[in-house]
Design an enzyme around this catalytic site. Structure first.
Site, PDB file in Angstrom:
ATOM      1  N   CYS A 271      39.017  47.117  39.766  1.00  0.00           N
ATOM      2  CA  CYS A 271      39.905  45.867  41.267  1.00  0.00           C
ATOM      3  C   CYS A 271      38.677  45.379  41.410  1.00  0.00           C
ATOM      4  O   CYS A 271      38.485  44.070  42.054  1.00  0.00           O
ATOM      5  CB  CYS A 271      39.361  46.712  42.659  1.00  0.00           C
ATOM      6  SG  CYS A 271      40.684  47.843  42.726  1.00  0.00           S
ATOM      7  N   ARG A 273      37.501  42.280  37.532  1.00  0.00           N
ATOM      8  CA  ARG A 273      39.036  41.034  37.358  1.00  0.00           C
ATOM      9  C   ARG A 273      39.512  41.961  35.928  1.00  0.00           C
ATOM     10  O   ARG A 273      38.904  42.320  35.233  1.00  0.00           O
ATOM     11  CB  ARG A 273      38.531  39.945  36.909  1.00  0.00           C
ATOM     12  CG  ARG A 273      37.749  38.861  37.712  1.00  0.00           C
ATOM     13  CD  ARG A 273      38.798  38.103  38.377  1.00  0.00           C
ATOM     14  NE  ARG A 273      38.335  36.690  39.990  1.00  0.00           N
ATOM     15  CZ  ARG A 273      38.218  37.603  40.986  1.00  0.00           C
ATOM     16  NH1 ARG A 273      39.046  38.858  41.545  1.00  0.00           N
ATOM     17  NH2 ARG A 273      38.663  36.222  42.001  1.00  0.00           N
ATOM     18  N   GLU A 302      46.893  37.543  34.753  1.00  0.00           N
ATOM     19  CA  GLU A 302      47.554  37.126  35.815  1.00  0.00           C
ATOM     20  C   GLU A 302      48.616  35.886  35.774  1.00  0.00           C
ATOM     21  O   GLU A 302      47.686  35.061  35.374  1.00  0.00           O
ATOM     22  CB  GLU A 302      46.780  37.334  37.435  1.00  0.00           C
ATOM     23  CG  GLU A 302      47.325  38.150  37.738  1.00  0.00           C
ATOM     24  CD  GLU A 302      45.430  38.813  39.508  1.00  0.00           C
ATOM     25  OE1 GLU A 302      45.313  38.264  39.962  1.00  0.00           O
ATOM     26  OE2 GLU A 302      45.131  40.307  38.648  1.00  0.00           O
ATOM     27  N   HIS A 320      46.636  43.036  43.286  1.00  0.00           N
ATOM     28  CA  HIS A 320      45.980  42.112  43.453  1.00  0.00           C
ATOM     29  C   HIS A 320      45.833  41.624  44.555  1.00  0.00           C
ATOM     30  O   HIS A 320      45.612  40.532  45.312  1.00  0.00           O
ATOM     31  CB  HIS A 320      45.642  40.342  42.891  1.00  0.00           C
ATOM     32  CG  HIS A 320      44.474  39.902  42.763  1.00  0.00           C
ATOM     33  ND1 HIS A 320      43.816  39.410  41.706  1.00  0.00           N
ATOM     34  CD2 HIS A 320      43.239  40.136  43.220  1.00  0.00           C
ATOM     35  CE1 HIS A 320      42.646  38.972  41.638  1.00  0.00           C
ATOM     36  NE2 HIS A 320      42.043  39.437  42.702  1.00  0.00           N
ATOM     37  N   ALA A 322      43.189  44.061  46.659  1.00  0.00           N
ATOM     38  CA  ALA A 322      41.996  44.471  46.832  1.00  0.00           C
ATOM     39  C   ALA A 322      41.498  44.110  48.336  1.00  0.00           C
ATOM     40  O   ALA A 322      41.028  45.212  49.322  1.00  0.00           O
ATOM     41  CB  ALA A 322      40.900  45.130  45.727  1.00  0.00           C
TER      42      ALA A 322
HETATM   43  N1  LIG Z   1      41.474  42.676  43.579  1.00  0.00           N
HETATM   44  C1  LIG Z   1      40.258  42.060  43.934  1.00  0.00           C
HETATM   45  O1  LIG Z   1      41.048  41.949  45.189  1.00  0.00           O
HETATM   46  C2  LIG Z   1      39.128  41.490  44.518  1.00  0.00           C
HETATM   47  C3  LIG Z   1      38.098  41.403  45.492  1.00  0.00           C
HETATM   48  C4  LIG Z   1      36.727  41.131  45.245  1.00  0.00           C
HETATM   49  C5  LIG Z   1      36.054  41.116  44.920  1.00  0.00           C
HETATM   50  N2  LIG Z   1      36.320  41.404  43.547  1.00  0.00           N
HETATM   51  C6  LIG Z   1      35.857  41.113  41.928  1.00  0.00           C
HETATM   52  O2  LIG Z   1      34.493  42.038  42.899  1.00  0.00           O
HETATM   53  C7  LIG Z   1      33.274  41.212  42.003  1.00  0.00           C
HETATM   54  C8  LIG Z   1      32.760  41.899  42.214  1.00  0.00           C
HETATM   55  O3  LIG Z   1      32.455  41.814  43.513  1.00  0.00           O
HETATM   56  P1  LIG Z   1      30.798  42.337  44.822  1.00  0.00           P
HETATM   57  O4  LIG Z   1      30.860  41.478  45.662  1.00  0.00           O
HETATM   58  O5  LIG Z   1      30.731  43.490  44.112  1.00  0.00           O
HETATM   59  O6  LIG Z   1      29.551  41.132  43.601  1.00  0.00           O
HETATM   60  P2  LIG Z   1      27.811  42.346  43.434  1.00  0.00           P
HETATM   61  O7  LIG Z   1      27.603  40.450  42.626  1.00  0.00           O
HETATM   62  O8  LIG Z   1      27.646  42.246  44.124  1.00  0.00           O
HETATM   63  O9  LIG Z   1      28.197  42.837  41.833  1.00  0.00           O
HETATM   64  C9  LIG Z   1      28.720  42.675  40.854  1.00  0.00           C
HETATM   65  C10 LIG Z   1      27.260  43.868  40.134  1.00  0.00           C
HETATM   66  O10 LIG Z   1      28.553  43.977  38.262  1.00  0.00           O
HETATM   67  C11 LIG Z   1      26.362  43.536  37.571  1.00  0.00           C
HETATM   68  N3  LIG Z   1      27.035  43.496  35.821  1.00  0.00           N
HETATM   69  C12 LIG Z   1      26.895  42.086  35.877  1.00  0.00           C
HETATM   70  N4  LIG Z   1      27.329  41.959  34.926  1.00  0.00           N
HETATM   71  C13 LIG Z   1      27.340  43.720  34.291  1.00  0.00           C
HETATM   72  C14 LIG Z   1      26.812  43.852  33.058  1.00  0.00           C
HETATM   73  N5  LIG Z   1      27.483  42.971  31.782  1.00  0.00           N
HETATM   74  N6  LIG Z   1      27.530  45.222  32.980  1.00  0.00           N
HETATM   75  C15 LIG Z   1      27.311  45.955  34.467  1.00  0.00           C
HETATM   76  N7  LIG Z   1      26.913  45.137  35.549  1.00  0.00           N
HETATM   77  C16 LIG Z   1      27.226  43.778  35.334  1.00  0.00           C
HETATM   78  C17 LIG Z   1      25.670  42.780  38.907  1.00  0.00           C
HETATM   79  O11 LIG Z   1      24.281  43.550  38.462  1.00  0.00           O
HETATM   80  C18 LIG Z   1      26.255  42.843  39.888  1.00  0.00           C
HETATM   81  O12 LIG Z   1      25.124  43.789  40.273  1.00  0.00           O
HETATM   82  C19 LIG Z   1      33.621  39.869  42.331  1.00  0.00           C
HETATM   83  O13 LIG Z   1      33.437  38.754  41.470  1.00  0.00           O
HETATM   84  C20 LIG Z   1      35.172  39.503  42.205  1.00  0.00           C
HETATM   85  O14 LIG Z   1      36.127  39.706  40.352  1.00  0.00           O
HETATM   86  C21 LIG Z   1      37.754  41.539  43.117  1.00  0.00           C
HETATM   87  O1  LIG Z   2      37.181  38.189  43.877  1.00  0.00           O
HETATM   88  C1  LIG Z   2      37.929  38.131  45.242  1.00  0.00           C
HETATM   89  O2  LIG Z   2      37.215  37.440  46.026  1.00  0.00           O
HETATM   90  C2  LIG Z   2      39.338  38.397  44.269  1.00  0.00           C
HETATM   91  O3  LIG Z   2      39.491  38.144  44.101  1.00  0.00           O
HETATM   92  C3  LIG Z   2      40.013  38.056  45.965  1.00  0.00           C
HETATM   93  O4  LIG Z   2      39.645  38.422  47.567  1.00  0.00           O
END
Ligand SMILES: NC(=O)c1ccc[n+]([C@@H]2O[C@H](COP(=O)([O-])OP(=O)(O)OC[C@H]3O[C@@H](n4cnc5c(N)ncnc54)[C@H](O)[C@@H]3O)[C@@H](O)[C@H]2O)c1
Ligand SMILES: O=C(O)[C@H](O)CO
Length: 386
Positions: A271, A273, A302, A320, A322
């Site tokens: 969930c 990228r 995508e 997408h 989530a």
């Molecule tokens: N599918 C969706 O709809 C959806 C929704 C929300 C977020 N996302 C994705 O989820 C990601 C994370 O969101 P978040 O709010 O938890 O962010 P966040 O910054 O709190 O968490 C990301 C984590 O990844 C870690 N990280 C970075 N590089 C790394 C590596 N090489 N190996 C291991 N860990 C590593 C960071 O240290 C951090 O703890 C977002 O950047 C976004 O791309 C997707």
């Molecule tokens: O990064 C994000 O916020 C998601 O992919 C959409 O909510």
């Protein structure tokens, strides 16, 4: 000359022009902008993904701020155009900002915001749903039932994996990864192994305390381990969920070699990228290992899937979604508007402090603060990257 794009206008006589490249849920975000004397223009063009040319037409000659979407390519061309139009602020309506060239924004003096926190639990809930759906083969079983194939209970029918007592692996234990880990540890009593470049101290404390609680009640305690490498997680976990940011270090983190180190009957959930997984290698792995299952919310190209993925019975695929709960999407829209306002007012009305302005916007009932984000100070909830 770019073609004009369809727009809807709110508060036509507003002093500041703010553009949203998509209609967004709720009206709170629009009202917040109007209250601060903004003319709000919302693109209503019937086209899911806007091109750079479409967005250039939206920016036009005078534009103070833009709220954009993760499907758009916010780079040099758009930030230079926004800056020429007098724009000072851009917010992605997403926490992920791999579609945004922050250096280019910086070069043209445009502040960038994202929308963390309000989507943490919603996104983690979808990752948990995909985990359970994959473990218990819910989608396959649903299709079987609807196809009229069920002719009676059988000992071998849709046998899947029990989660309780198994190990959940989290790659990227940030906000979402930690929330997901807690759901799987607490809800299913799984042991945790995680890999992140930073230590997830709060998560570790939670699992320790929960383990002690279970032990005190005569149950098997849960355990946690911070892995020293991602491979350790892949080797040991029965269920692995990916939650890192997408950047150079995480592109194709899961590839042919890393898939080969996972257990044959493991479950992989993504969930984060799409490009975090090499999807061609994944399709091959799914084909060769029918007991290996995946739950995917995001895809490498995508909105497309790599050839063969759609035919795989051992893959669950959703588009997408989530963060798609009403509360969260309204919260994301509100945060995006606040991000833009915060910078507009920093430049136009210096007397109004950023904290006060945002506090004004945040007071009310729509946004619940994520403690880990705000650190006791409200304005940290608005995701200003620069
Ligand atoms: N599918 C969706 O709809 C959806 C929704 C929300 C977020 N996302 C994705 O989820 C990601 C994370 O969101 P978040 O709010 O938890 O962010 P966040 O910054 O709190 O968490 C990301 C984590 O990844 C870690 N990280 C970075 N590089 C790394 C590596 N090489 N190996 C291991 N860990 C590593 C960071 O240290 C951090 O703890 C977002 O950047 C976004 O791309 C997707
Ligand atoms: O990064 C994000 O916020 C998601 O992919 C959409 O909510």
């Amino acid at each position: 000359m770019a073609k004009p794009v369809a727009i809807e206008v709110w508060n036509p006589n507003g002093k500041y022009r703010v553009v949203s490249t998509k209609p967004m849920p709720g009206t709170r975000w629009i009202n917040l902008l109007i209250e601060q004397d903004c003319r709000v223009e919302i693109c209503t063009q019937k086209k899911t993904i806007l091109s750079v040319e479409d967005i250039l037409a939206l920016i036009g000659d005078k534009c103070d701020g833009v709220i954009g979407q993760l499907t758009e390519d916010w780079g040099e061309t758009l930030f230079s155009a926004l800056s020429r139009a007098g724009g000072k602020a851009f917010s992605n309506m997403a926490v992920g900002y791999n579609n945004v060239d922050v250096n280019a924004a910086n070069k043209y003096g445009v502040a960038v915001g994202n929308t963390p926190g309000v989507l943490t639990e919603t996104t983690a809930e979808l990752a948990a749903s995909l985990s359970v759906a994959a473990a218990r083969r819910i989608v396959e079983a649903d299709e079987f039932m609807r196809a009229g194939l069920y002719d009676g209970w059988l000992p071998h029918l849709f046998v899947g994996n029990l989660l309780k007592g198994q190990t959940v692996g989290v790659i990227g234990a940030g906000r979402i990864g930690s929330a997901y880990a807690r759901m799987m540890v607490e809800g299913f009593k799984m042991n945790l192994i995680y890999y992140d470049i930073y230590q997830a101290t709060r998560l570790e404390k939670f699992v320790t305390a929960y383990g002690q609680f279970l032990k005190a009640n005569g149950e098997q305690p849960v355990t946690w381990k911070r892995a020293s490498s991602m491979d350790e997680v892949l080797r040991e976990a029965d269920l692995i969920s990916l939650h890192p940011v997408l950047d150079k270090t995480t592109y194709h983190l899961i590839n042919k070699e890393s898939l080969a180190t996972m257990k044959k009957e493991a479950i992989l959930v993504n969930c984060s990228r799409g490009p975090v997984i090499d999807e061609v290698a994944l399709v091959e792995h799914l084909r060769e290992n029918p007991m290996f299952r995946v739950g995917l919310d995001v895809f490498e190209d995508e909105p497309y899937m790599k050839p063969g993925l759609a035919e795989m019975k051992n893959a669950i695929v959703v588009p997408h979604i989530a963060s798609a709960s009403k509360w969260t999407r309204e919260g994301m829209a509100t945060l995006a508007a606040l991000n833009v306002l915060a910078y507009l007012f920093q430049s136009y009305e210096r007397s109004e402090s950023r904290e006060r302005l945002i506090y004004k916007g945040m007071s009310g009932d729509a946004i619940m603060l994520d403690e880990s984000l705000c650190d006791g100070r409200l304005y940290h909830c608005v995701g200003l990257i620069i």
